[in-house]
Design a protein around this motif. Structure first.
Motif, short mmCIF file in Angstrom:
data_model
loop_
_atom_site.label_atom_id
_atom_site.label_comp_id
_atom_site.label_asym_id
_atom_site.label_seq_id
_atom_site.Cartn_x
_atom_site.Cartn_y
_atom_site.Cartn_z
N SER A 83 0.91 -1.22 -0.02
CA SER A 83 0.05 0.05 -0.07
C SER A 83 0.82 1.34 0.27
O SER A 83 0.27 2.42 -0.10
N GLY A 84 2.22 1.17 0.37
CA GLY A 84 2.89 2.27 0.22
C GLY A 84 4.30 2.17 -0.17
O GLY A 84 4.80 0.92 -0.26
N GLN A 85 5.17 3.24 -0.27
CA GLN A 85 6.50 3.27 -0.60
C GLN A 85 7.33 2.86 0.83
O GLN A 85 7.05 3.58 1.73
N PRO A 86 8.23 1.85 0.78
CA PRO A 86 8.93 1.74 2.05
C PRO A 86 9.74 2.93 2.73
O PRO A 86 9.45 3.08 3.74
N ALA A 87 10.01 3.96 1.97
CA ALA A 87 10.60 5.13 2.57
C ALA A 87 9.54 5.98 3.06
O ALA A 87 9.58 6.65 4.38
N GLN A 88 8.32 6.07 2.74
CA GLN A 88 7.22 6.81 3.19
C GLN A 88 6.92 5.95 4.55
O GLN A 88 6.45 6.59 5.70
N VAL A 89 6.93 4.47 4.58
CA VAL A 89 6.82 3.73 5.95
C VAL A 89 7.74 4.05 6.95
O VAL A 89 7.64 4.38 8.20
N VAL A 90 9.06 4.29 6.60
CA VAL A 90 9.84 4.39 7.33
C VAL A 90 9.92 6.01 8.04
O VAL A 90 10.00 6.27 9.30
N HIS A 91 9.50 6.95 7.36
CA HIS A 91 9.33 8.15 7.66
C HIS A 91 8.20 8.26 8.50
O HIS A 91 8.39 9.14 9.38
N ALA A 92 7.20 7.57 8.27
CA ALA A 92 6.02 7.81 9.38
C ALA A 92 6.40 7.22 10.72
O ALA A 92 6.01 7.63 11.58
N ILE A 93 7.33 6.22 10.44
CA ILE A 93 7.52 5.37 12.06
C ILE A 93 8.48 6.58 12.69
O ILE A 93 8.28 6.64 13.89
N GLU A 94 9.50 6.95 11.91
CA GLU A 94 10.36 7.98 12.83
C GLU A 94 9.90 9.16 13.14
O GLU A 94 10.31 9.74 14.16
N ASN A 95 8.83 9.74 12.60
CA ASN A 95 8.21 10.87 12.79
C ASN A 95 6.73 10.72 13.73
O ASN A 95 6.03 11.50 13.96
#
Length: 203
Positions: free
Chosen positions: A91-103
């Motif tokens: 459902s999403g790009q890995p970079a977006q997932v990492v960004h959401a987790i870190e923020n």
């Protein structure tokens, strides 16, 4: 553990692909099986994770090692199994997932199938600050030889890695260049550079 499978796409379904290797067809569950339809006439490499349980023996496959690594990280989260982790990657790009987790962006994470507020909080709790092995290698070097940069990063490995991590998190080169002068004045670890950079970017 089967690290990867190299062969030809034999069949594509909504849930999995079949990759043929020397007359044997491997059924591999992937985030987006139909992206392999265009590869039907050429040899491909699928990076795999073998999931074993009392009643299940399944292969999960990914286009890149980074996708596979993030999948494995998600499996460590309480309440997320292979199907849930696969849905997040689909459902999403890995970079977006990492960004959401870190923020700590719960609103982004709850958009994924099967992820409610409780699970989103658990993902952040279990993974925030623990994706360092995923972040630096996910993308090529931010600054290639010959490119003009406002600040030289030569000799500062920690800062170089932090810049790569920021690109993975979705920040553009122009945004990153703006904060480089401030970051170069400090002597920090890679993690500290990333945290400091995020503070500057979010101002």
């Amino acid at each position: 553990m089967i690290d990867f499978i190299k062969g030809y796409v034999n069949y594509v379904s909504p849930e999995f692909v079949v990759v043929e290797v020397m007359g044997i067809g491997y059924q591999i569950h992937t985030p987006n099986p139909f992206i392999y339809s265009v590869d039907s006439d050429k040899e491909i490499t699928v990076y795999t994770y073998q999931h074993v349980r009392e009643d299940i023996l399944a292969l999960y496959g990914f286009k890149t090692r980074e996708d596979k690594n993030l999948f494995m990280k998600l499996l460590n989260v309480t309440g997320i199994g292979p199907k849930g982790a696969l849905a997040i990657l689909a459902s999403g790009q890995p970079a977006q997932v990492v960004h959401a987790i870190e923020n700590e962006d719960e609103k982004f994470l709850v958009k994924f199938p099967g992820v409610g507020k409780k699970t989103a909080r658990q993902i952040i709790l279990d993974l925030k600050g623990k994706l360092n092995d995923f972040v630096p290698s996910a993308f090529p070097d931010l600054f290639q030889p010959g490119e003009e940069t406002s600040v030289s990063l030569k000799g500062n490995t920690e800062l170089e890695e932090a810049m790569e991590a920021l690109q993975v998190l979705g920040y553009g080169e122009r945004e990153i260049k703006k904060i480089l002068p401030a970051l170069q004045k400090e002597d920090l670890s890679t993690d500290q550079y990333v945290k400091r950079a995020l503070q500057l970017l979010l101002k």
